[in-house]
Scaffold this motif. Structure first.
Motif, PDB file in Angstrom:
ATOM      1  N   ASN A 192       0.798  -1.233   0.000  1.00 21.65           N
ATOM      2  CA  ASN A 192       0.000   0.000   0.000  1.00 21.65           C
ATOM      3  C   ASN A 192       0.830   1.283   0.000  1.00 21.65           C
ATOM      4  OD1 ASN A 192       0.873   0.130   2.678  1.00 21.65           O
ATOM      5  ND2 ASN A 192      -1.054  -0.639   3.510  1.00 21.65           N
ATOM      6  N   SER A 193       2.131   1.179   0.135  1.00 20.96           N
ATOM      7  CA  SER A 193       2.978   2.380   0.109  1.00 20.96           C
ATOM      8  C   SER A 193       3.631   2.611  -1.254  1.00 20.96           C
ATOM      9  CB  SER A 193       4.066   2.280   1.183  1.00 20.96           C
ATOM     10  OG  SER A 193       4.927   1.181   0.927  1.00 20.96           O
ATOM     11  N   MET A 194       3.348   1.756  -2.246  1.00 20.85           N
ATOM     12  CA  MET A 194       4.026   1.890  -3.533  1.00 20.85           C
ATOM     13  C   MET A 194       3.736   3.239  -4.191  1.00 20.85           C
ATOM     14  SD  MET A 194       3.821  -0.256  -7.124  1.00 20.85           S
ATOM     15  CE  MET A 194       4.843  -1.660  -6.694  1.00 20.85           C
ATOM     16  N   ALA A 195       2.503   3.675  -4.178  1.00 18.87           N
ATOM     17  CA  ALA A 195       2.154   4.934  -4.841  1.00 18.87           C
ATOM     18  C   ALA A 195       2.945   6.090  -4.249  1.00 18.87           C
ATOM     19  CB  ALA A 195       0.659   5.194  -4.728  1.00 18.87           C
ATOM     20  N   GLU A 254       5.857   5.915  -2.688  1.00 18.76           N
ATOM     21  CA  GLU A 254       7.283   5.783  -3.003  1.00 18.76           C
ATOM     22  C   GLU A 254       7.572   6.232  -4.434  1.00 18.76           C
ATOM     23  OE1 GLU A 254       9.897   4.923  -0.968  1.00 18.76           O
ATOM     24  OE2 GLU A 254       8.352   5.207   0.546  1.00 18.76           O
ATOM     25  N   ARG A 255       6.716   5.850  -5.368  1.00 19.69           N
ATOM     26  CA  ARG A 255       6.921   6.278  -6.758  1.00 19.69           C
ATOM     27  C   ARG A 255       6.823   7.799  -6.873  1.00 19.69           C
ATOM     28  NH1 ARG A 255       3.943   2.585 -11.207  1.00 19.69           N
ATOM     29  NH2 ARG A 255       2.048   3.052 -10.031  1.00 19.69           N
ATOM     30  N   SER A 256       5.848   8.356  -6.188  1.00 21.01           N
ATOM     31  CA  SER A 256       5.650   9.802  -6.254  1.00 21.01           C
ATOM     32  C   SER A 256       6.837  10.547  -5.646  1.00 21.01           C
ATOM     33  CB  SER A 256       4.361  10.175  -5.516  1.00 21.01           C
ATOM     34  OG  SER A 256       4.188  11.572  -5.486  1.00 21.01           O
ATOM     35  N   ARG A 257       7.359  10.028  -4.564  1.00 17.18           N
ATOM     36  CA  ARG A 257       8.485  10.690  -3.890  1.00 17.18           C
ATOM     37  C   ARG A 257       9.710  10.755  -4.791  1.00 17.18           C
ATOM     38  NH1 ARG A 257      12.500   8.806  -0.011  1.00 17.18           N
ATOM     39  NH2 ARG A 257      11.645   6.712  -0.170  1.00 17.18           N
ATOM     40  N   TYR A 258       9.996   9.653  -5.479  1.00 15.30           N
ATOM     41  CA  TYR A 258      11.150   9.629  -6.372  1.00 15.30           C
ATOM     42  C   TYR A 258      10.919  10.500  -7.609  1.00 15.30           C
ATOM     43  CZ  TYR A 258      13.897   6.225  -3.822  1.00 15.30           C
ATOM     44  OH  TYR A 258      14.664   5.608  -2.874  1.00 15.30           O
ATOM     45  N   ALA A 259       9.670  10.592  -8.010  1.00 16.04           N
ATOM     46  CA  ALA A 259       9.367  11.348  -9.228  1.00 16.04           C
ATOM     47  C   ALA A 259       9.591  12.846  -9.058  1.00 16.04           C
ATOM     48  CB  ALA A 259       7.923  11.094  -9.647  1.00 16.04           C
ATOM     49  N   ARG A 260       9.630  13.310  -7.823  1.00 21.07           N
ATOM     50  CA  ARG A 260       9.800  14.746  -7.589  1.00 21.07           C
ATOM     51  C   ARG A 260      11.125  15.276  -8.114  1.00 21.07           C
ATOM     52  NH1 ARG A 260       8.391  13.955  -1.278  1.00 21.07           N
ATOM     53  NH2 ARG A 260       6.331  13.014  -1.566  1.00 21.07           N
ATOM     54  N   HIS A 295       6.014  -7.231   4.729  1.00 17.85           N
ATOM     55  CA  HIS A 295       6.600  -5.927   4.410  1.00 17.85           C
ATOM     56  C   HIS A 295       8.056  -5.934   4.873  1.00 17.85           C
ATOM     57  CE1 HIS A 295       6.486  -1.254   4.913  1.00 17.85           C
ATOM     58  NE2 HIS A 295       7.035  -1.629   3.772  1.00 17.85           N
ATOM     59  N   THR A 296       8.955  -6.176   3.948  1.00 21.58           N
ATOM     60  CA  THR A 296      10.377  -6.328   4.279  1.00 21.58           C
ATOM     61  C   THR A 296      11.152  -5.135   3.722  1.00 21.58           C
ATOM     62  OG1 THR A 296      10.576  -7.746   2.316  1.00 21.58           O
ATOM     63  CG2 THR A 296      10.371  -8.835   4.462  1.00 21.58           C
ATOM     64  N   ASP A 352       8.720   0.182   0.127  1.00 19.52           N
ATOM     65  CA  ASP A 352       7.440  -0.450  -0.207  1.00 19.52           C
ATOM     66  C   ASP A 352       7.590  -1.939  -0.520  1.00 19.52           C
ATOM     67  OD1 ASP A 352       8.823  -0.050  -2.653  1.00 19.52           O
ATOM     68  OD2 ASP A 352       6.955  -0.084  -3.781  1.00 19.52           O
ATOM     69  N   GLN A 353       8.711  -2.483  -0.178  1.00 16.40           N
ATOM     70  CA  GLN A 353       9.054  -3.833  -0.625  1.00 16.40           C
ATOM     71  C   GLN A 353       8.275  -4.912   0.126  1.00 16.40           C
ATOM     72  OE1 GLN A 353      13.158  -4.936  -2.299  1.00 16.40           O
ATOM     73  NE2 GLN A 353      13.324  -5.234  -0.117  1.00 16.40           N
ATOM     74  N   ILE A 354       7.822  -5.931  -0.616  1.00 16.05           N
ATOM     75  CA  ILE A 354       7.173  -7.076   0.006  1.00 16.05           C
ATOM     76  C   ILE A 354       7.879  -8.365  -0.419  1.00 16.05           C
ATOM     77  CG2 ILE A 354       4.871  -6.133   0.402  1.00 16.05           C
ATOM     78  CD1 ILE A 354       3.988  -7.359  -2.276  1.00 16.05           C
TER      79      ILE A 354
END
Length: 566
Positions: A131-134, A136-142, A200-201, A207-209
């Motif tokens: 559930n944290s993938m969105a 994480e992607r947004s954070r890197y996209a900045r 959740h590792t 966001d890794q599973i």
């Protein structure tokens, strides 16, 4: 769609390593542990196959009762198609694709997801991610433009001439994954008759599973474990990965006692014995670097001194899974230091660091001066001149010159102390203090620096608290591994210690000393330890603060254990 642009940059640069044909044999050998050059389909166990070498990462196939489930979908749809067709051929099945599981947001794991669903599934095919993938992607996209050059440099884009046709045409090479369902830590979902548990590792990403199939004793590691020392800090530009969380993630995976460990980069590891060794060594290698970095920070060492000191001990360094073909211990030490401390190293001349261009200008003046004296005397002369020439014709203080003067004094101090150096550094410090009154923090740093110069001391260790004496007892237990004296490590010593705190109800904690680390176990299995040592809270604090004499006790294991603690 800014996320898409970042993913495009990241994955294209990664895949260039596989597309190019200009590598020499040494380069190929160096990357052998990370990049699988030969395509192959490996059957892990009944109903599970992995495609290795089709891309920078792997694709994993599970055959269920009424459909297929794949984990990760490579970087490109055209590569994903090839891998999936070969996986289906190996499985001798044409069942529909029921679900796709994405281990984390890196594009070499998710790029083919939409194409796989569209071509081999249907509208009911689900795409799962944490559930944290969105986020994480947004954070890197900045910071896509910032990352662009660093990513391409890390992957050698300018060195390797062959690029993908879509790149040459300046067309989009990638697709992004449209996640339909998110999962949480510990969530269990039955898909195609198979029971998947999601862990959740945290490791290479937040966001890794990892994916556990208890019925098959099979664990998909995601990028928590791969065939190299981990990239705790990546030169392409990332926030430092949380090494503390990373080795605890690996430890959690180890507790499952898997018989099959499926990596997302590299070949699967088969057999409970070999898997346990791999997971133990991997977690201990990360913990060693983390704990020793933290320990030496607490002892007052400077960053570069810590970098020069922390080295994996032979029993870890010589393990193939901890080779440094991808991650580096030195980069990890710097990253861990930054993770806890940030950019400022505590040195007065770096409170307002000079730009590279200004430093070059001042350095040119220093080197071109034909001053008649020793190199040390020349440093002091130029430091003193920065004070003499610290104002322009209008009387405005030239802060950069004073900052350069402090920098030269710092260099000279590394060579040796002298009365002349102390006087020059003191005078420059007073001038710097005068122009930094508007900021309390900078003002105080310069004041303390001046006082230390006058007292001829390098610094003081002012302890806000003693964690062992002052923290709640459970938190005090957690501090002990960070005080392990690695320089005294016995590579052949394994020591297990079970401690019962008698004035706390059912409070039992364990320590295992091995591989030059101490593993703290909050909920130890009693049968794993020969006996429990009974201590009161006060006794624990005194023993590990070294205010209790153990020489008159018969607790040999405890005495040995404490001898390795600062």
């Amino acid at each position: 769609m800014r996320q898409f642009n970042f993913n495009f940059i990241l994955a294209i640069s990664a895949l260039l390593l596989k597309e190019c044909n200009a590598e020499n044999e040494d380069q190929k050998q160096q990357r052998a542990t990370i990049l699988q050059k030969e395509k192959k389909i490996t059957m892990v166990t009944s109903g599970v196959w992995v495609a290795v070498g089709y891309d920078f990462s792997n694709m994993i196939l599970f055959e269920g009762d009424d459909g297929m489930v794949i984990v990760d979908t490579l970087t490109y749809d055209f590569r994903a198609r090839v891998a999936y067709k070969d996986l289906l051929q190996a499985s001798n099945s044409t069942k529909i694709l029921k679900a796709i599981i994405l281990t984390h947001f890196h594009l070499d794991h998710i790029g083919g997801a939409n194409a796989m669903k569209r071509e081999y599934g249907n509208s009911k095919t689900k795409i799962y991610a944490h559930n944290s993938m969105a986020y994480e992607r947004s954070r890197y996209a900045r910071v896509v433009p910032f990352y662009a050059n660093r990513v391409s440099t890390q992957m050698g884009v300018e060195v390797y001439p062959k690029a993908l046709p879509c790149m040459m045409k300046k067309e989009s090479c990638l697709d992004t994954a449209t996640v339909t369902d998110t999962v949480e830590d510990g969530e269990k979902i039955k898909i195609a008759g198979l029971d998947f548990e999601f862990l959740h590792t945290i490791g290479e990403t937040n966001d890794q599973i990892s994916i556990w199939l208890a019925s098959k004793f099979l664990l998909v590691a995601a990028d928590t474990v791969y065939a190299s020392f981990p990239n705790i800090y990546s030169l392409r530009g990332t926030p430092t990965r949380d090494a503390f969380a990373w080795y605890h993630s690996v430890g959690r995976m180890r507790e499952l006692s898997p018989h099959h460990l499926v990596l997302c980069h590299g070949d699967p590891i088969q057999g409970n014995f070999l898997v346990d060794i791999a997971l133990t060594v991997y977690r201990d290698g990360i913990q060693f670097v983390h704990d020793q970095t933290v320990r030496l920070m607490n002892k007052g060492l400077k960053l570069n001194e810590i970098v020069e000191t922390v080295r994996l001990p032979p029993m870890l360094r010589d393990r193939k899974i901890l080779n440094e073909a991808y991650g580096k211990v030195e980069w990890s030490v710097r990253g861990i230091y930054d993770h806890y401390n940030g950019w400022f190293d505590g040195e007065a001349d770096n409170i307002f660091p000079l730009s590279r261009s200004k430093t070059a200008k001042f350095m040119q003046q220093l080197l071109s001066d034909e001053y008649n004296g020793t190199a040390y005397e020349k440093l002091l002369h130029h430091a003193n001149m920065t004070l003499t020439n610290s104002k322009n014709e209008e009387g405005t203080v030239l802060k950069d010159k004073l900052q350069w003067g402090l920098h030269l004094c710092g260099i000279a101090l590394e060579i040796r102390e002298s009365d002349e150096l102390q006087k020059i550094a003191t005078d420059i410090s007073k001038a710097v203090i005068e122009i930094n009154k508007e900021n309390m923090i900078a003002h105080n740093f310069y004041l303390v620096y001046l006082k230390r110069l006058q007292l001829r001391i390098s610094g003081t260790m002012f302890a806000l608290l003693n964690p062992i004496e002052h923290l709640p007892i459970g938190e005090a237990f957690e501090v002990i591994p960070f005080r392990f004296k690695a320089e005294n490590c016995d590579p052949d010593l394994t020591l297990k210690l079970l401690i019962r705190i008698i004035d706390k109800l059912d409070f039992v904690q364990g320590y295992i000393m091995r591989n030059c680390i101490i593993e703290h176990i909050k909920n130890p299995a009693r049968e794993y330890f020969s006996r429990a040592i009974k201590l009161s809270t006060v006794q624990f604090r005194q023993i590990f603060s070294k205010t209790f004499d153990l020489n008159n006790t018969s607790l040999h294991d405890l005495k040995t254990f404490v001898s390795f603690i600062d």
